[in-house]
Design a protein around this motif. Structure first.
Motif, short mmCIF file in Angstrom:
data_model
loop_
_atom_site.label_atom_id
_atom_site.label_comp_id
_atom_site.label_asym_id
_atom_site.label_seq_id
_atom_site.Cartn_x
_atom_site.Cartn_y
_atom_site.Cartn_z
N LEU A 82 8.89 10.34 57.50
CA LEU A 82 9.17 10.63 58.91
C LEU A 82 10.58 10.21 59.28
O LEU A 82 11.33 10.97 59.89
N PHE A 83 10.95 9.00 58.88
CA PHE A 83 12.29 8.53 59.23
C PHE A 83 13.36 9.39 58.57
O PHE A 83 14.38 9.68 59.17
N ALA A 100 1.40 9.34 62.55
CA ALA A 100 2.63 9.48 61.78
C ALA A 100 2.74 10.87 61.17
O ALA A 100 3.80 11.48 61.17
N MET A 116 13.63 12.45 60.58
CA MET A 116 14.18 12.16 61.91
C MET A 116 15.69 12.01 61.84
O MET A 116 16.42 12.43 62.73
N VAL A 117 16.14 11.39 60.76
CA VAL A 117 17.58 11.15 60.63
C VAL A 117 18.32 12.45 60.29
O VAL A 117 19.39 12.73 60.82
N PHE A 152 5.57 7.18 57.00
CA PHE A 152 6.64 6.72 57.89
C PHE A 152 8.01 6.87 57.24
O PHE A 152 8.98 7.27 57.88
N MET A 153 8.04 6.60 55.95
CA MET A 153 9.31 6.74 55.25
C MET A 153 9.81 8.18 55.32
O MET A 153 10.97 8.44 55.65
#
Lengths: 153, 209
Positions: A27-28, B18, A31-32, A24-25
């Motif tokens: 991924l974010f 994810a 995404m940013v 998730f880290m």
């Protein structure tokens, strides 16, 4: 001796409970940082010239990009250098309208800081670029950036 | 108690979801910063504008023909030698500088050139004119522009190192890092800039047909 000679009872399973967190880290992060390409290219992806004395373009919202290169669909558009404004192949005479349209999208105060970036293929003719320059001069869009790659990047 | 009977949601596939999203963004992401050679176009001259007469020795003429060959001051030249020739021309300092606000800038006291009377008077008078053919390859044109800019930045770096003990590139970076608010740095940057102003003009291209 018995301590070393002891047989292992299989490897313990690696705890994967934190795997989603890691993913998730990442991924974010992506995404940013991601920027979606707003326009699809109707010309062949230009092979940018190499140059060492390049300056980074700041303030992306103040940059309007003109693509120059060979058409992807040669049968429909014909050969020769083509100019792409927004998402379609256009004529040199459309550049004035394109620049006015871009100017409408920013506040009046920022208009003098607007830059036009020309992304042209190395194989293009200088004549095409000059035609564009003359049109840009007519509408007073004087800040220009000839897009180039720094070798090694 | 019914609470105890609530089954736990299986989160085992969370990582898969994810991952899927991650791969999607990995593929679509573009991290390239747009960079390029910045140029400023000249304003459109008014109707009936007569360009001022410029001494021929203050113009450095570069011609690029449609076979991407260079002709510099009527002599064929290789692209590798262009930077040196340009530096020699700009840094010549053979005469007086141009008038700024009615005051002559005088002789170029920071030039290290040959001070020949056949070449440019002063860096602020030295004009580089690039004439290309319509059929010239764009790549070649950019290469020439790049060599000219290299010449200017070399001269600026040299002067800046002598005057302020740091190169012009570092000076500019320091000014940028101060959020363009440091007055002292601003002064220095503009001093170097006016000492070696970039005067590159693009003449209208010729067309052979």
């Amino acid at each position: 001796m018995s301590k070393f000679g002891r047989k292992k009872k299989g490897m313990p399973a690696v705890n994967t409970a934190s795997l989603p967190d890691i993913v998730f880290m990442l991924l974010f992060f992506f995404m940013v940082t991601t920027t979606m390409r707003e326009t699809s290219l109707k010309i062949q992806n230009p092979k940018l010239p190499n140059a060492t004395e390049v300056k980074k373009l700041e303030h992306k919202s103040l940059v309007s990009t003109i693509y120059v290169g060979k058409a992807v669909d040669i049968e429909k558009e014909g050969t020769g250098d083509k100019i792409q404004l927004n998402d379609k192949i256009a004529n040199v005479d459309d550049i004035a309208a394109f620049i006015y349209n871009e100017r409408d999208q920013v506040s009046e105060k920022e208009v003098p800081y607007m830059t036009t970036s020309i992304k042209a293929d190395v194989e293009c003719n200088v004549g095409t670029i000059t035609d564009i320059k003359l049109k840009l001069r007519d509408v007073n869009a004087l800040k220009l950036s000839l897009s180039a790659r720094k070798p090694g990047n | 108690m019914s609470r105890k009977e609530l089954p736990e949601i299986n989160a085992g596939s969370m990582a898969d979801i994810a991952f899927l999203l991650l791969i999607f963004f990995l593929v679509t992401t573009t991290m390239d910063v747009d960079s390029g050679i910045s140029k400023k176009l000249s304003e459109k001259p008014p109707e009936g504008y007569v360009p001022p007469v410029i001494k021929k020795r203050n113009i450095f003429e570069i011609n690029i023909n449609r076979n991407n060959e260079l002709l510099v001051e009527e002599e064929p030249m290789k692209i590798e030698d262009l930077k040196e020739a340009t530096i020699k021309f700009i840094d010549n300092g053979g005469g007086l500088g141009k008038l700024i606000d009615g005051v002559s800038t005088g002789e170029c006291d920071y030039c290290e050139g040959a001070r020949s009377t056949a070449s440019s008077d002063h860096p602020n008078k030295a004009i580089i004119s690039v004439q290309s053919d319509r059929g010239t390859k764009y790549g070649m044109y950019v290469e020439v522009q790049n060599e000219l800019l290299k010449a200017y930045s070399e001269l600026r770096n040299r002067l800046s190192l002598k005057k302020y003990n740091m190169t012009y590139t570092e000076l500019e970076q320091a000014y940028k890092d101060s959020n363009r608010s440091d007055e002292e740095l601003k002064e220095k940057v503009s001093d170097i800039k006016t000492s070696y102003p970039q005067i590159i003009s693009d003449a209208e291209p010729t067309s052979a047909n």
